[in-house]
Design a protein around this motif. Structure first.
Motif, mmCIF file in Angstrom:
data_model
loop_
_atom_site.group_PDB
_atom_site.id
_atom_site.type_symbol
_atom_site.label_atom_id
_atom_site.label_comp_id
_atom_site.label_asym_id
_atom_site.label_seq_id
_atom_site.Cartn_x
_atom_site.Cartn_y
_atom_site.Cartn_z
ATOM 1 N N GLY A 263 -94.327 -10.162 5.092
ATOM 2 C CA GLY A 263 -95.112 -9.092 5.692
ATOM 3 C C GLY A 263 -94.529 -7.724 5.379
ATOM 4 N N MET A 264 -93.208 -7.600 5.536
ATOM 5 C CA MET A 264 -92.581 -6.297 5.266
ATOM 6 C C MET A 264 -92.623 -5.968 3.786
ATOM 7 S SD MET A 264 -89.459 -5.906 7.979
ATOM 8 C CE MET A 264 -88.686 -7.501 7.851
ATOM 9 N N ALA A 265 -92.459 -7.006 2.943
ATOM 10 C CA ALA A 265 -92.517 -6.769 1.498
ATOM 11 C C ALA A 265 -93.908 -6.295 1.104
ATOM 12 C CB ALA A 265 -92.132 -8.034 0.736
ATOM 13 N N VAL B 36 -100.951 -9.425 10.976
ATOM 14 C CA VAL B 36 -100.892 -8.047 11.479
ATOM 15 C C VAL B 36 -99.739 -7.320 10.792
ATOM 16 C CG1 VAL B 36 -100.441 -6.597 13.506
ATOM 17 C CG2 VAL B 36 -101.964 -8.591 13.700
ATOM 18 N N LEU B 37 -98.604 -8.010 10.702
ATOM 19 C CA LEU B 37 -97.444 -7.400 10.059
ATOM 20 C C LEU B 37 -97.738 -7.050 8.599
ATOM 21 C CD1 LEU B 37 -94.487 -6.575 9.926
ATOM 22 C CD2 LEU B 37 -93.859 -8.977 9.643
ATOM 23 N N SER B 38 -98.414 -7.972 7.906
ATOM 24 C CA SER B 38 -98.645 -7.708 6.479
ATOM 25 C C SER B 38 -99.784 -6.724 6.260
ATOM 26 C CB SER B 38 -98.940 -9.022 5.757
ATOM 27 O OG SER B 38 -100.146 -9.562 6.233
ATOM 28 N N ALA C 42 -84.916 -3.760 4.281
ATOM 29 C CA ALA C 42 -84.954 -4.649 5.441
ATOM 30 C C ALA C 42 -84.210 -5.928 5.108
ATOM 31 C CB ALA C 42 -86.404 -4.960 5.805
ATOM 32 N N VAL C 43 -83.476 -6.423 6.098
ATOM 33 C CA VAL C 43 -82.800 -7.703 5.923
ATOM 34 C C VAL C 43 -83.326 -8.646 6.991
ATOM 35 C CG1 VAL C 43 -80.604 -8.930 6.150
ATOM 36 C CG2 VAL C 43 -80.704 -6.760 4.896
ATOM 37 N N VAL C 44 -83.744 -9.834 6.555
ATOM 38 C CA VAL C 44 -84.196 -10.842 7.506
ATOM 39 C C VAL C 44 -83.136 -11.931 7.540
ATOM 40 C CG1 VAL C 44 -85.940 -12.570 8.022
ATOM 41 C CG2 VAL C 44 -86.627 -10.368 7.041
ATOM 42 N N THR D 43 -93.316 -6.829 16.103
ATOM 43 C CA THR D 43 -94.165 -6.621 14.934
ATOM 44 C C THR D 43 -94.316 -5.129 14.645
ATOM 45 O OG1 THR D 43 -95.349 -8.581 15.673
ATOM 46 C CG2 THR D 43 -96.369 -7.303 13.919
ATOM 47 N N ASN D 44 -94.584 -4.349 15.703
ATOM 48 C CA ASN D 44 -94.747 -2.909 15.500
ATOM 49 C C ASN D 44 -93.458 -2.260 15.013
ATOM 50 O OD1 ASN D 44 -97.447 -2.823 16.062
ATOM 51 N ND2 ASN D 44 -97.146 -2.493 18.268
ATOM 52 N N ALA D 45 -92.310 -2.766 15.503
ATOM 53 C CA ALA D 45 -91.037 -2.205 15.036
ATOM 54 C C ALA D 45 -90.882 -2.450 13.535
ATOM 55 C CB ALA D 45 -89.878 -2.839 15.803
ATOM 56 N N MET D 46 -91.266 -3.635 13.091
ATOM 57 C CA MET D 46 -91.136 -3.927 11.662
ATOM 58 C C MET D 46 -92.125 -3.108 10.841
ATOM 59 S SD MET D 46 -90.118 -7.923 11.304
ATOM 60 C CE MET D 46 -90.924 -8.671 12.700
#
Ligand code: SRM
Ligand SMILES: Cc1cc2nc3c(=O)[nH]c(=O)nc-3n(C[C@H](O)[C@H](O)[C@H](O)COP(=O)(O)OP(=O)(O)OC[C@H]3O[C@@H](n4cnc5c(N)ncnc54)[C@H](O)[C@@H]3O)c2cc1C
Ligand code: SF4
Ligand code: FES
Lengths: 111, 808
Positions: free
Chosen positions: B160-162, B49-51, B145-147, B132-135
């Motif tokens: 996912g964020m990338a 979902v995130l990606s 973004a920093v993980v 997930t929605n926040a990301m």
């Protein structure tokens, strides 16, 4: 009985390296592998007493710094052509601290 | 009357349990509380979902119809706040509900590292749809973004964020990614794949603070690095959600303690999922939780069942990254490794055997056989018959033959042998039959094994099969038993493939052991230092004891201390400092060495930092008497005092020593400068010698006076001191870049030829370039090791002293 004593933080020991614990029966070398396993053996090579803690650690073996005998840290047995063995001690890691089974000290002092 | 079953938490585990109960026709009045304002969905699928590969609707496992049709009273968005065990009532903010049986399935809560700034807006964890929605909202193209955390969850968040275009940095505390599931080699491959997607990876990074005024702006690490961030995701681990159980005084260890029937210390209360602890074990993957669900459903239905944890396997759900790990892959007593690497395809496989059984597997790049291996692990099958070909997977292992040569023999002609050049077995056989009877000829005609060279062994096996007894393998022996490559090949490939770490070399060049050995590790460390002086970080643990401790170890485990004495010249102040140190640390012997300086022999390891700090204070630095590096520059008195001296040999010697000290070389390097051809400094048996004459300076090289005694050979005639300095720096750099580890200059020159060396340093452009590269390396490495080490004396002493404890 529980003879484990806290001797150091795991991070006091470099990965692929060792530190020494002094005991009345001689030094014990505490090794840490690349994947954070910890082993304890006598810091004394059966060949000519080389300090094994100063050897190069590869996988779960160490090569003696003086004349290059190789020992398996897990079994204490030499690997390859040379025969020999070093004494092992139980050691474990809990919450980032290294605990050594020091029962050998008690046994000795009770004797 | 129907039993009242209350369930706290609508997650993966309780969802599965309810399915089993309803399928078996169980007749309960079910009340289902969930803190999240929704019912059960497939938490594992949050990553797709995130990606953007899936939508939330696609991952819902139980919809409103399902709950209605089974008569479940849904209390979504309603947290349970208290359990009253005496009256069997659970309470939420909205009131109480009575139970006959209660199931706690509260999962776990993400761990938040207690750093300043952790509560700033823009910091999230990765657990539920809100996270997930926040990301997703923050992952606009170009956003930063920093993980924090390079484990399974952190990497799925990062990927996912990338995938949504964010500029992502992963900060990981340990030395390599996913260290709980992967060994360093697989971790290296994973990092490489992620970096290829534009994800920055910072290992060994400890977060110090999250910076920002009204919301996050950046992350600060202990080492001072700052990464700007619009969003910070903390994925550093989870801890079981046990607060309700604690308040209710149930038995709780790290998780809620349950027995084999998933019953807690209160017979009417059960627990399952990540919140429990069974037999001192916690759970973080769904496979065992599904087993728990089956067992608890049976228990509630009054049937016999017992939970037994099974082995779990891990896969990372990042599209295009194939990774698999299962079982136990730590090394240990009596365990053996089988390693297979195919650098061309980025494949790494490692199997761990204990006795006759496979107990663990790590795979990267090609995980097709993962389930087959996983099965062998779970079944505890005796694999001794398959051992030799096990790593090649079921296709091979099930064939009768277990001889590796037979495996090559069985390959069809179209099987690819050389991945780099796409050469198949048939083509190689054809070339051999056409008269290519040596490896070089096969390479020349087919290009097989001519690129990365890792298929050399296979090509040789094809040759052995085709030529039979007419074949003998190559003469130049491999570096050590960890590899089939020679030193020369490894050096060449490090440069041509741009390999910049020991794990990278081991992976890309197909090392056969896990962590190398005491012979290849120091060599690789040297090659990397020499080739990438500003990028590679010296690995102290890959150095022999003398270089690691910056002192020569003696037969009794003590050390010798040799301060530098530039050109063999000293002063009353230095001598006084040496004398003081010798007395203060009870040095058993003070000796003048054959290298024109003073050796303090028999110093205890724990005294090294202190003695060096005293010597440093008197202006002295390490003499590197232990190093594969510059040792001494011996000089004679020269024109300043001697009636025959033609030039200032002492002054030139000091200049040379100040130019060259601190540099690492393949073997030790010794110089001498004599003021005239009488040669009192013995310059003509050194690695590099300078003999001064009226018209200038004669530089000769490749002498020796140890196990071999050899006179130097003439290299170059210089007219000024500056020219001497440039030529010698250039020559040393040529040696540093080309020789194999442990070869002294005379051995290396014998191989490459003095004429070639001379041509390199005579050509002005080449000479300047060599000189510049040497100076660049010196900008990093010309530093006294003791300036740093003397500040941490505790590192040199025993970590603990049990001698007193025993006396108690
Ligand atoms: C201290 C010294 C002897 C002395 O008391 O004078 C010495 C001591 C050692 N030498 Fe040496 N060499 C010493 C000058 C020499 C010389 C003479 C010279 O440098 O002018 C030579 C012959 C010249 C040459 O190198 O070609 C010399 C040729 C060797 C060799 C043979 C090297 C070769 O390639 O053939 C070794 C063995 C090796 O390096 O593998 C060696 C190795 C050693 C080692 C490091 C053995 C070891 O690995 O433990 C000795 C350390 C003893 C200790 O316990 O500290 N030592 N050694 C000299 C230190 C000079 C200095 O100030 O740095
Ligand atoms: C992004 C992500 C990816 C994952 N990928 C994998 C994977 O690939 N493979 C794998 O095996 N595992 C994976 N996992 C782990 C897996 O999701 C968990 O092991 C599993 O969800 C745990 O199930 P559970 O029922 O114990 O807890 P959960 O599924 O977390 O359910 C617990 C529920 O209880 C609720 N709750 C908590 N306290 C209260 C309260 N007081 N009152 C009411 N409700 C409460 C919570 O809101 C939550 O909805 C992943 C996890 C995440 C977050
Ligand atoms: S010659 Fe060198 S290596 Fe040999 S004993 Fe003497 S100091 Fe040691
Ligand atoms: S003392 Fe260890 S090998 Fe000689």
């Amino acid at each position: 009985m529980n003879g484990f004593i806290d001797i150091a933080a795991l991070d006091d020991i470099p990965r692929q390296g060792a530190r020494v614990v002094k005991t009345p029966q001689g030094c014990i070398a505490i090794f840490r592998t690349a994947d954070d396993q910890v082993f304890a053996i006598d810091d004394r090579c059966p060949h000519k007493a080389g300090p094994l803690s100063e050897g190069i650690v590869h996988g779960t073996s160490v090569t003696c710094p003086l004349h290059a005998m190789v020992f398996d840290l897990a079994t204490g047995l030499s690997v390859g052509a040379d025969e020999g063995a070093v004494r092992r001690y139980a050691v474990r890691v809990e919450a980032g601290r290294v605990l050594l089974d020091a029962e050998f000290l008690l046994r000795r002092s009770a004797a | 009357m129907k039993q009242r079953l209350v369930v706290i938490g609508a997650g993966m585990a309780s969802g599965r349990m309810l399915e089993h109960i309803f399928e078996a026709g169980g007749d309960f009045d079910v009340t289902l509380f969930n803190a999240e304002p929704r019912g059960n969905y497939n938490r594992l699928m949050l990553s797709p979902v995130l990606s953007g590969e899936k939508s939330y609707d696609e991952i819902v496992t139980h919809d409103a119809d399902w709950y209605t049709s089974h008569g479940v009273d849904c209390r979504f968005g309603e947290s349970v706040v208290k359990i009253d065990r005496e009256n069997r009532v659970v309470y939420s903010a909205q009131g109480g509900v009575r139970y006959d049986a209660l199931v706690i399935a509260t999962g776990s809560a993400p761990f938040i590292i207690p750093v300043p700034g952790k509560d700033l807006p823009g910091v999230c964890t990765y657990r539920d749809l809100e996270d997930t929605n926040a990301m997703i909202a923050a992952s606009r193209p170009g956003a930063k973004a920093v993980v924090i955390g390079g484990g399974l969850l952190g990497l799925e968040a990062a990927a996912g964020m990338a995938a949504r275009g964010a500029d992502v940095t992963v900060i990981h505390l340990m030395g390599h990614l996913m260290e709980r599931q992967l060994d360093p080699a697989a971790g290296y491959l994973l990092q490489k794949d992620l970096e290829a997607r534009g994800i920055r990876v910072h290992c060994k990074g400890a977060t110090k603070a999250i910076l920002g005024n009204t919301r996050v702006e950046a992350v600060l690490l202990e080492d001072g690095t700052v990464y700007p961030a619009d969003l910070v995701c903390m994925a550093v681990g989870i801890r079981p959600e046990v607060r309700l159980a604690n308040d209710a005084h149930l038995d709780v260890g790290r998780g809620i303690t349950v027995n084999d029937q998933l019953r807690t210390s209160d017979p009417a209360i059960f627990a399952l999922g990540e919140c429990v602890e069974h037999d001192q074990q916690l759970f973080g993957l769904v496979a065992p939780l599904y087993d728990q669900a089956k067992v608890l459903a049976a228990t509630l239905l009054g049937q016999e069942a017992a939970f037994k944890p099974v082995q779990t396997a891990t896969k990372l759900k990042v599209t295009g990254v194939d990774l698999f790990s299962a079982g136990d892959f730590a090394e240990g007593p009596g365990r053996e490794d089988i390693v297979f690497r195919d650098p061309g395809r980025g494949v790494y496989k490692r199997l761990i055997l204990e006795g006759d059984q496979l107990i663990g597997a790590v795979m990267y790049g090609d995980t097709a056989d993962g389930s087959w291996f996983f099965d062998l692990i779970k079944q505890k099958k005796d694999v001794s018959d398959l051992r030799d070909t096990l790593i090649f997977g079921p296709a091979f292992a099930e064939g009768a033959s277990a001889n590796p040569l037979a495996a090559v023999a069985a390959l069809p002609p179209e099987a690819e042998i050389c991945g780099c050049n796409g050469v198949c077995k048939g083509r190689i056989v054809q070339a051999i039959e056409g008269g290519a009877t040596t490896l070089d000829l096969v390479r020349a005609q087919t290009k097989a094994s001519a690129s990365c060279g890792t298929c050399t062994g296979l090509v040789e096996q094809v040759m052995a099969l085709t030529l039979g007894d007419g074949f003998t393998a190559i003469a130049n022996p491999p570096m050590c038993k960890c590899t089939d490559h020679t030193h020369e090949d490894v050096r060449r490939l490090i440069k041509s493939m741009g390999l910049k770490s020991i794990p990278a070399v081991m992976q890309e060049l197909g090392w056969k052991t896990v962590g190398g050995c005491a012979s290849c590790r120091p060599a690789l460390n040297y090659y990397l230092i020499s080739d990438w002086p500003t990028e590679y970080v010296d690995d102290r643990q890959s150095r022999f004891v003398n270089e690691r401790n910056h002192a020569n170890i003696q037969k009794d485990g003590t050390y010798s201390v040799v301060p530098r004495m530039w050109g063999g010249v000293t002063s009353p102040a230095e001598l006084r400092a040496i004398a003081d140190a010798a007395e203060k640390y009870s040095v058993p012997m003070v000796k003048v060495t054959g290298g024109q300086r003073i050796d303090l022999l028999g110093v205890r390891k724990e005294d090294l930092p202190a003695i060096w700090s005293d010597l440093n204070a008197a202006g002295m630095v390490s003499g590197h008497a232990y190093a594969k590096g510059l040792r001494t520059v011996k000089t004679c008195v020269g024109s300043e005092f001697c009636r025959f001296g033609t030039q200032d040999s002492t002054g030139l010697g000091i200049r040379l020593e100040k130019l060259l000290w601190g540099s690492w070389t393949p073997a030790k390097v010794k110089l001498a400068v004599s003021g005239c051809p009488r040669n009192c400094a013995e310059a003509t048996c050194k690695d590099i010698g300078v003999v001064c004459v009226d018209s200038g300076y004669e530089i000769s090289v490749a002498g020796a006076a140890g196990m071999d005694v050899k006179e130097t050979e003439f290299l170059y005639k210089a007219t000024t001191e500056d020219e001497v300095m440039e030529v010698i720096a250039a020559f040393v750099q040529l040696y540093r870049e080309n020789a194999r580890y442990l070869h002294r200059i005379y051995k290396w020159v014998a191989k490459v030829g003095l004429d070639w060396c001379r041509a390199q340093v005579e050509d002005p452009v080449n000479r300047h370039a060599l000189h510049d590269r040497f100076m660049q390396s010196q900008s990093v490495y010309q530093a006294d090791p003791w300036a740093e080490h003397a500040t941490t004396p505790a590192d040199w002493a025993p970590v603990a002293d049990l001698t007193l404890r025993a006396a108690e």
